[in-house]
Scaffold this motif. Structure first.
Motif, short mmCIF file in Angstrom:
data_model
loop_
_atom_site.label_atom_id
_atom_site.label_comp_id
_atom_site.label_asym_id
_atom_site.label_seq_id
_atom_site.Cartn_x
_atom_site.Cartn_y
_atom_site.Cartn_z
N ILE A 21 -41.62 -111.04 -120.94
CA ILE A 21 -41.05 -110.37 -119.79
C ILE A 21 -39.61 -110.82 -119.53
O ILE A 21 -39.26 -111.99 -119.74
N GLU A 22 -38.76 -109.88 -119.09
CA GLU A 22 -37.41 -110.19 -118.62
C GLU A 22 -37.24 -109.55 -117.25
O GLU A 22 -37.51 -108.37 -117.08
N THR A 23 -36.79 -110.33 -116.27
CA THR A 23 -36.62 -109.82 -114.92
C THR A 23 -35.14 -109.64 -114.59
O THR A 23 -34.26 -110.13 -115.30
N GLU A 24 -34.89 -108.94 -113.46
CA GLU A 24 -33.52 -108.69 -113.00
C GLU A 24 -33.11 -109.66 -111.90
O GLU A 24 -31.96 -109.69 -111.50
N ARG A 25 -34.07 -110.44 -111.40
CA ARG A 25 -33.78 -111.27 -110.23
C ARG A 25 -33.21 -112.64 -110.66
O ARG A 25 -32.97 -112.85 -111.84
N HIS A 26 -33.04 -113.50 -109.73
CA HIS A 26 -32.44 -114.83 -109.79
C HIS A 26 -30.94 -114.77 -110.04
O HIS A 26 -30.16 -114.99 -109.14
N ASP A 27 -30.46 -114.44 -111.24
CA ASP A 27 -29.02 -114.37 -111.44
C ASP A 27 -28.49 -112.99 -111.07
O ASP A 27 -29.22 -112.02 -110.97
N PHE A 28 -27.18 -112.91 -110.86
CA PHE A 28 -26.53 -111.65 -110.50
C PHE A 28 -26.52 -110.70 -111.69
O PHE A 28 -26.71 -109.49 -111.54
N THR A 29 -26.27 -111.23 -112.89
CA THR A 29 -26.21 -110.42 -114.11
C THR A 29 -27.62 -109.99 -114.51
O THR A 29 -28.49 -110.82 -114.73
N GLN A 30 -27.82 -108.69 -114.62
CA GLN A 30 -29.14 -108.20 -114.97
C GLN A 30 -29.38 -108.31 -116.48
O GLN A 30 -28.47 -108.61 -117.26
N ASN A 45 -41.07 -122.45 -122.92
CA ASN A 45 -41.42 -121.81 -121.66
C ASN A 45 -40.33 -121.87 -120.59
O ASN A 45 -40.50 -121.31 -119.52
N ILE A 46 -39.22 -122.57 -120.85
CA ILE A 46 -38.19 -122.78 -119.83
C ILE A 46 -36.83 -122.35 -120.34
O ILE A 46 -36.41 -122.74 -121.43
N THR A 47 -36.14 -121.53 -119.54
CA THR A 47 -34.76 -121.16 -119.84
C THR A 47 -33.86 -121.54 -118.66
O THR A 47 -34.30 -121.55 -117.50
N LEU A 48 -32.60 -121.83 -118.96
CA LEU A 48 -31.61 -122.25 -117.96
C LEU A 48 -30.39 -121.36 -118.10
O LEU A 48 -30.02 -120.97 -119.22
N TYR A 49 -29.74 -121.01 -116.98
CA TYR A 49 -28.50 -120.24 -117.07
C TYR A 49 -27.47 -120.79 -116.09
O TYR A 49 -27.80 -121.36 -115.05
N HIS A 50 -26.21 -120.62 -116.45
CA HIS A 50 -25.06 -120.86 -115.59
C HIS A 50 -24.33 -119.53 -115.44
O HIS A 50 -24.19 -118.79 -116.39
N GLU A 51 -23.80 -119.27 -114.23
CA GLU A 51 -23.20 -117.96 -114.00
C GLU A 51 -22.07 -118.05 -112.98
O GLU A 51 -22.14 -118.79 -112.00
N PHE A 52 -21.02 -117.27 -113.23
CA PHE A 52 -19.98 -117.00 -112.25
C PHE A 52 -19.94 -115.50 -112.01
O PHE A 52 -20.05 -114.72 -112.96
N TYR A 53 -19.80 -115.10 -110.75
CA TYR A 53 -19.61 -113.68 -110.49
C TYR A 53 -18.68 -113.48 -109.29
O TYR A 53 -18.55 -114.36 -108.43
N GLY A 83 -29.69 -121.44 -112.43
CA GLY A 83 -31.09 -121.16 -112.21
C GLY A 83 -31.96 -121.46 -113.41
O GLY A 83 -31.46 -121.65 -114.53
N VAL A 84 -33.26 -121.51 -113.15
CA VAL A 84 -34.25 -121.83 -114.18
C VAL A 84 -35.37 -120.79 -114.13
O VAL A 84 -35.81 -120.39 -113.05
N ASP A 85 -35.83 -120.38 -115.30
CA ASP A 85 -37.02 -119.52 -115.43
C ASP A 85 -38.13 -120.32 -116.09
O ASP A 85 -37.89 -121.04 -117.07
N TYR A 86 -39.34 -120.17 -115.57
CA TYR A 86 -40.51 -120.79 -116.20
C TYR A 86 -41.52 -119.69 -116.52
O TYR A 86 -42.03 -119.01 -115.62
N ASP A 122 -46.22 -112.38 -119.74
CA ASP A 122 -46.17 -111.29 -118.76
C ASP A 122 -45.96 -111.77 -117.33
O ASP A 122 -45.99 -110.97 -116.40
N PHE A 123 -45.75 -113.08 -117.14
CA PHE A 123 -45.62 -113.64 -115.80
C PHE A 123 -44.60 -114.77 -115.82
O PHE A 123 -44.74 -115.73 -116.57
N VAL A 124 -43.54 -114.65 -114.98
CA VAL A 124 -42.47 -115.65 -114.96
C VAL A 124 -42.16 -116.04 -113.52
O VAL A 124 -42.24 -115.22 -112.60
N LEU A 125 -41.81 -117.31 -113.30
CA LEU A 125 -41.36 -117.83 -112.02
C LEU A 125 -39.91 -118.27 -112.15
O LEU A 125 -39.49 -118.71 -113.23
N ASP A 126 -39.14 -118.19 -111.06
CA ASP A 126 -37.72 -118.56 -111.14
C ASP A 126 -37.29 -119.34 -109.92
O ASP A 126 -37.88 -119.24 -108.84
N LEU A 127 -36.23 -120.12 -110.09
CA LEU A 127 -35.62 -120.93 -109.04
C LEU A 127 -34.11 -120.92 -109.25
O LEU A 127 -33.65 -121.02 -110.38
#
Length: 292
Positions: free
Chosen positions: A51-60, A229-237, A256-259, A264-269
């Motif tokens: 699964i890929e979501t549009e939430r957490h970071d600004f960049t979809q 199971n864990i991805t990390l991103y840095h973002e400027f917008y 932010g971090v995705d777990y 089919d199921f992901v949590l983000d912070l």
């Protein structure tokens, strides 16, 4: 504004010129176009990828959910701003986004949100934003310097509370693009605009029905896969208004971090900090997404 529009047109033209060789395999310049002609049984299986979501970071994300998929995303965010000793707290939920795969590279989206705003020197405000509906189209696959990309066409329905509703149909465009740099690294960004603070309660002026303006947006994000199971991103917008009496320039850093609990199921912070006077001083949020 005219200059920015010309830059966007030039960017699209460059993408078209670089797509000739890569698109020769399908015969179409844009990925979504062949969905109208090929049978459904030849579509990719979306459940082969996680699964890929549009939430957490600004960049979809640069991908659509895929044919026959229903994906539900949501969460909560908190924003803090101290401007001239006027302290503002805003709570936003449920940040709901329903995504429905109409074909391999076309999806329909429906977004609903509600905000509670508390200001030290004024009465608190709360209400729903205008309902946002949109279509997302898969545009290109990555090929050499050409990125994987998608285009979102957004519209609003004037259904929100008076304090947040523009009482008209607003519109916006977001072009999202990304490159896989290495096995565990990805560079992505987005360029677009929206009228009337579309899709962001924090951009709507005190008299939303009386002010018509445009918000241009630009983002860049670097993502890394830390574990399976864990991805990390840095973002400027950045968000830049045009046609307001007092235009704003908002620049933000976000991490932010995705777990991935399952494919089919992901949590983000996420956490973020404003880098200009017009931006929120701090924000944080959490949520997730599930697909069916």
């Amino acid at each position: 504004m005219k200059q920015a529009s010309l830059c966007m047109l030039a960017f699209f033209a460059m993408m078209l010129s670089h797509s000739a060789t890569c698109s020769a395999q399908s015969g179409y310049s844009f990925e979504f176009m062949d969905d109208f002609f090929k049978p459904c049984h030849s579509y990719r299986n979306p459940f082969e990828e996680r699964i890929e979501t549009e939430r957490h970071d600004f960049t979809q994300s640069t991908t659509t959910v895929g044919y026959g998929v229903a994906q539900l995303e949501g969460g909560y965010s908190y924003f803090y701003k101290d401007h001239d000793d006027e302290i503002e707290h805003t709570h936003v939920a449920p940040e709901m986004l329903l995504r429905l795969g109409l074909s391999e590279d076309i999806e329909f989206r429906l977004r609903f949100n509600y905000a509670w705003r508390f200001i030290d020197v004024a009465d608190h405000e709360d209400g729903a934003q205008d309902l946002i509906w949109s279509f997302k189209l898969g545009m290109t696959e990555q090929c050499g310097y050409r990125p994987e990309s998608a285009l979102e066409l957004r519209f609003s329905a004037p259904s929100g509370a008076d304090i947040f509703s523009t009482q008209r149909v607003d519109h916006g465009i977001d072009y999202i693009y990304g490159w896989e740099l290495a096995e565990f690294w990805e560079l992505s960004g987005s360029t677009g605009y929206g009228t009337g603070g579309l899709d962001d309660i924090g951009l709507i002026p005190s008299e939303p029905a009386e002010d018509w303006f445009i918000v241009w947006n630009q983002s860049v994000a670097l993502g890394a896969e830390l574990t399976e199971n864990i991805t990390l991103y840095h973002e400027f917008y950045g968000l830049f208004s045009h046609a307001l009496q007092d235009n704003f320039n908002i620049v933000v850093y976000n991490i932010g971090v995705d777990y991935f609990v399952t494919d089919d199921f992901v949590l983000d912070l996420r956490f973020g900090k404003g880098l200009t006077d017009d931006a929120d001083d701090f924000f944080a949020g959490f949520g997730g997404g599930v697909r069916f």
